[in-house]
Enzyme design. Structure first.
Site, short mmCIF file in Angstrom:
data_model
loop_
_atom_site.label_atom_id
_atom_site.label_comp_id
_atom_site.label_asym_id
_atom_site.label_seq_id
_atom_site.Cartn_x
_atom_site.Cartn_y
_atom_site.Cartn_z
N HIS A 191 -9.35 9.30 17.94
CA HIS A 191 -10.46 8.35 17.97
C HIS A 191 -11.03 8.12 16.57
CE1 HIS A 191 -10.40 9.09 22.32
NE2 HIS A 191 -11.10 7.98 22.43
N LYS A 214 -17.11 9.07 16.60
CA LYS A 214 -17.24 9.57 17.98
C LYS A 214 -17.91 10.94 17.95
CE LYS A 214 -14.57 10.38 22.21
NZ LYS A 214 -15.58 9.73 23.06
P1 NAD Z 1 -22.96 3.26 19.59
O1 NAD Z 1 -23.64 4.44 18.95
O2 NAD Z 1 -22.43 2.18 18.71
O3 NAD Z 1 -23.94 2.59 20.64
C1 NAD Z 1 -24.83 3.30 21.45
C2 NAD Z 1 -26.09 2.45 21.57
O4 NAD Z 1 -26.97 3.08 22.50
C3 NAD Z 1 -26.85 2.32 20.24
O5 NAD Z 1 -27.08 0.96 19.93
C4 NAD Z 1 -28.16 3.06 20.51
O6 NAD Z 1 -29.28 2.51 19.82
C5 NAD Z 1 -28.27 2.88 22.02
N1 NAD Z 1 -29.23 3.79 22.62
C6 NAD Z 1 -29.53 5.06 22.28
N2 NAD Z 1 -30.53 5.54 23.05
C7 NAD Z 1 -30.85 4.54 23.91
C8 NAD Z 1 -31.80 4.44 24.96
N3 NAD Z 1 -32.62 5.45 25.29
N4 NAD Z 1 -31.86 3.27 25.65
C9 NAD Z 1 -31.06 2.23 25.32
N5 NAD Z 1 -30.13 2.28 24.33
C10 NAD Z 1 -30.03 3.42 23.64
O7 NAD Z 1 -21.80 3.88 20.48
P2 NAD Z 1 -20.55 3.12 21.14
O8 NAD Z 1 -19.35 3.33 20.28
O9 NAD Z 1 -20.95 1.74 21.54
O10 NAD Z 1 -20.31 4.02 22.44
C11 NAD Z 1 -21.32 4.14 23.43
C12 NAD Z 1 -20.83 5.10 24.51
O11 NAD Z 1 -19.73 4.51 25.21
C13 NAD Z 1 -20.30 6.45 23.98
O12 NAD Z 1 -20.70 7.46 24.88
C14 NAD Z 1 -18.79 6.28 23.99
O13 NAD Z 1 -18.10 7.50 24.09
C15 NAD Z 1 -18.65 5.44 25.25
N6 NAD Z 1 -17.40 4.68 25.37
C16 NAD Z 1 -16.84 4.64 26.61
C17 NAD Z 1 -15.70 3.90 26.83
C18 NAD Z 1 -15.14 3.82 28.22
O14 NAD Z 1 -14.15 3.10 28.46
N7 NAD Z 1 -15.75 4.52 29.19
C19 NAD Z 1 -15.11 3.18 25.79
C20 NAD Z 1 -15.70 3.24 24.53
C21 NAD Z 1 -16.87 3.98 24.33
#
Ligand code: NAD
Length: 251
Positions: free
Chosen positions: A136, A140
């Site tokens: 990744h 991450k």
């Molecule tokens: P990122 O850090 O870019 O985005 C996370 C967002 O959540 C940020 O903008 C942050 O400000 C926001 N956030 C934090 N606290 C919050 C709150 N209390 N209320 C609302 N928003 C809040 O991360 P990302 O790369 O976009 O990944 C997000 C999540 O998705 C991670 O856990 C990642 O592992 C997961 N993910 C899952 C898949 C899947 O297919 N299931 C795929 C990619 C990423």
């Protein structure tokens, strides 16, 4: 879209809007998004009018997933969760909320990853050993990936049901700690790679006498998750309770 300002939230908001019948109406995040994609911005779900939305999608961080689940339960709105890295306690809080509304949670919404895991489950009883390498991007925060843990668990369960036991590990001397990765049970080892430039990749390697089989999946960009999320969005309101993964919805 909770986490609507994040990398995934922004990619999903842009691309889900391109699917017939789907409109991303609100981006919820503690910080303002770079792009709204026609949605409104709210700093918390409490500022969203429940009657204006059909489904909540959460790609944020573990602590806010529980708040999303409680809000959705209170308003009987379906919730699709992609956020990974939840503790056992957070996971059981989410499952408790699912008593009042449909919740679908998946560690990986890309169809290639879902099919890759299915193919790995087919191969699992036939090989002596299995190891997983998950790769990744370097931002991450959790390791190993939720996807690799789910794949390892399914492979381990299929092997156990087939009576296949992994032989004892001959490697006993470690010049560097951790060189053999993490044991996810029955010797199914997971190795985590974090590098800039990567998105989400996984290799499931099977080895037996004189042969090997590698099942590799690559997410080159975040559009790979869009179709799976749209499938979950389409099913969540008619699927009560807690559902882990979208395998059942991919015929
Ligand atoms: P990122 O850090 O870019 O985005 C996370 C967002 O959540 C940020 O903008 C942050 O400000 C926001 N956030 C934090 N606290 C919050 C709150 N209390 N209320 C609302 N928003 C809040 O991360 P990302 O790369 O976009 O990944 C997000 C999540 O998705 C991670 O856990 C990642 O592992 C997961 N993910 C899952 C898949 C899947 O297919 N299931 C795929 C990619 C990423």
């Amino acid at each position: 879209m909770v986490g609507g300002s994040g990398r995934m939230g922004q990619a999903l908001a842009e691309n889900l809007n391109l699917i017939d019948g789907l409109v991303v109406s609100a981006l919820v995040d503690v910080r303002e998004p770079d792009h709204l994609f026609g949605a409104t911005y709210a700093s918390s779900l409490a500022d969203v009018e429940p009657s204006q939305i059909d489904v909540v999608v959460d790609f944020s961080q573990p602590a806010s997933v529980v708040a999303s689940a409680r809000w959705c339960a209170a308003h009987k709105i379906g919730l699709v969760i992609g956020t990974t890295g939840l503790t056992e306690e957070q996971r059981s809080d989410v499952e408790a909320a699912a008593a009042s509304t449909g919740i679908i949670m998946a560690p990986n919404f890309s169809l290639g990853a879902i099919l890759g895991e299915r193919f790995a489950a087919m191969a699992a009883p036939y090989f002596e050993r299995v190891e997983i390498i998950e790769l990744h991007h370097d931002r991450k925060v959790d390791a190993p990936s939720g996807t690799s843990i789910t794949a390892a668990t399914r492979i381990r369960d299929v092997r156990a049901a087939a009576g296949r036991v992994t032989p004892d590990e001959p490697t006993q001397r470690f010049t560097l700690e951790g060189a053999r990765g993490a044991n996810a049970g029955d010797g199914v080892r997971i190795h985590s790679v974090r590098l800039p430039g990567l998105v989400a990749h996984q290799e499931i390697l099977f080895g037996g006498p004189g042969e090997g089989l590698t099942i590799r999946h690559d997410s080159y960009d975040r559009r790979s998750f869009v179709q799976g999320v749209s499938i979950a969005v389409a099913h969540v309101s008619s699927t009560p309770g807690f559902t882990w993964g979208i395998d059942d919805f991919v015929a």
